[in-house]
Design an enzyme around this catalytic site. Sequence first.
Site, PDB file in Angstrom:
ATOM      1  N   HIS A  48      14.497  -9.761   3.466  1.00 48.30           N
ATOM      2  CA  HIS A  48      14.014 -10.551   4.294  1.00 48.30           C
ATOM      3  C   HIS A  48      14.053 -11.916   4.114  1.00 48.30           C
ATOM      4  CE1 HIS A  48      11.160  -7.076   4.911  1.00 48.30           C
ATOM      5  NE2 HIS A  48      12.146  -6.851   5.202  1.00 48.30           N
ATOM      6  N   ASN A 108       5.484   4.331  -6.775  1.00 46.74           N
ATOM      7  CA  ASN A 108       4.593   3.604  -6.593  1.00 46.74           C
ATOM      8  C   ASN A 108       3.025   4.479  -7.407  1.00 46.74           C
ATOM      9  OD1 ASN A 108       2.512   2.364  -5.264  1.00 46.74           O
ATOM     10  ND2 ASN A 108       4.053   1.896  -3.530  1.00 46.74           N
ATOM     11  N   GLU A 119      -0.187   4.571  -5.058  1.00 47.02           N
ATOM     12  CA  GLU A 119      -0.214   5.103  -4.813  1.00 47.02           C
ATOM     13  C   GLU A 119      -0.050   5.707  -3.692  1.00 47.02           C
ATOM     14  OE1 GLU A 119      -3.246   3.782  -4.436  1.00 47.02           O
ATOM     15  OE2 GLU A 119      -3.461   2.265  -5.611  1.00 47.02           O
TER      16      GLU A 119
END
Length: 285
Positions: free
Chosen positions: A133, A243, A245
């Site tokens: 990115h 992670n 979550e």
Amino acid sequence: MWGSEVIDREIAGLVDRSVAEDGLVVVLTGAGVSAESGIPTFRGPEGYWTVGSAVHTPQEIATAAMFARAPEAVWGWYLFRLGVVREAEPNAAHRAIAELDATLSDRFVLITQNVDGLHQRAGSTPGRTYEIHGSLGRMRCSEPCQRELLPLPDEIPAKDRDEALTDHERQLLTCPRCGAWTRPHVLWFDEAYDEAWFRLDSSLDAAGRASLVVTVGTSGATNLPNLVVQQVVRSGGALLDVNPEDNPFGDLARRVERGAAIRAPASQAVPELADRIAVAASAPR
């Protein structure tokens, strides 16, 4: 290590078997890693930005279309973000990934969605770090009149909200060759991945040669990370998701035969996981 909350016997066995296959170890990182260094995702309220009399979301600001309309406002937003990044320091996960890079050498590739440069500051090798990115620390001509990436000048300060650029700063943000605006070297929401700027082909090639991919702090919300993970799994490689979550990569890791999800923060899980990968890589064959 068996008694830890991160690496149980099953995960250690999965690591050992996948690393023994001699394929690449690919680590794919997202915003969750940087969040543990105090960097917000900027997709929430922190990223809302005023252009003229209108307030825009980050998904509206971070576009080529907005830059064409209001380049100075877009640069202001990125320089505001730069101030946050400059205050942050690499955390234990960044450092562990850099150490794994040094240990595995050509068997390692880091693919990162983060634009903050913390992986490189922690010591990750630039040639094995694919910034898919882009990077807040670099810019390029917006026309473009050249393909060269330019470092963001050290003289450019971070900006407070609603702080205008000075004439000198505007000059520093123009292309030295043609005089057009430079632009941040980042992938905007209305742009596509490519190899020249964002290592599209290199990332997919690494995925095709990987025996293990470790996803860390990413929800798989963008296209290329999803393609990388799908390619590894399709080729028979193992998937470990780190992670705190639930997320699509963790769900996939639970469904595939060679996969596991580790529900823990990156700074807790990654150092221990990296140690296990390094031990497996050094084991006699």
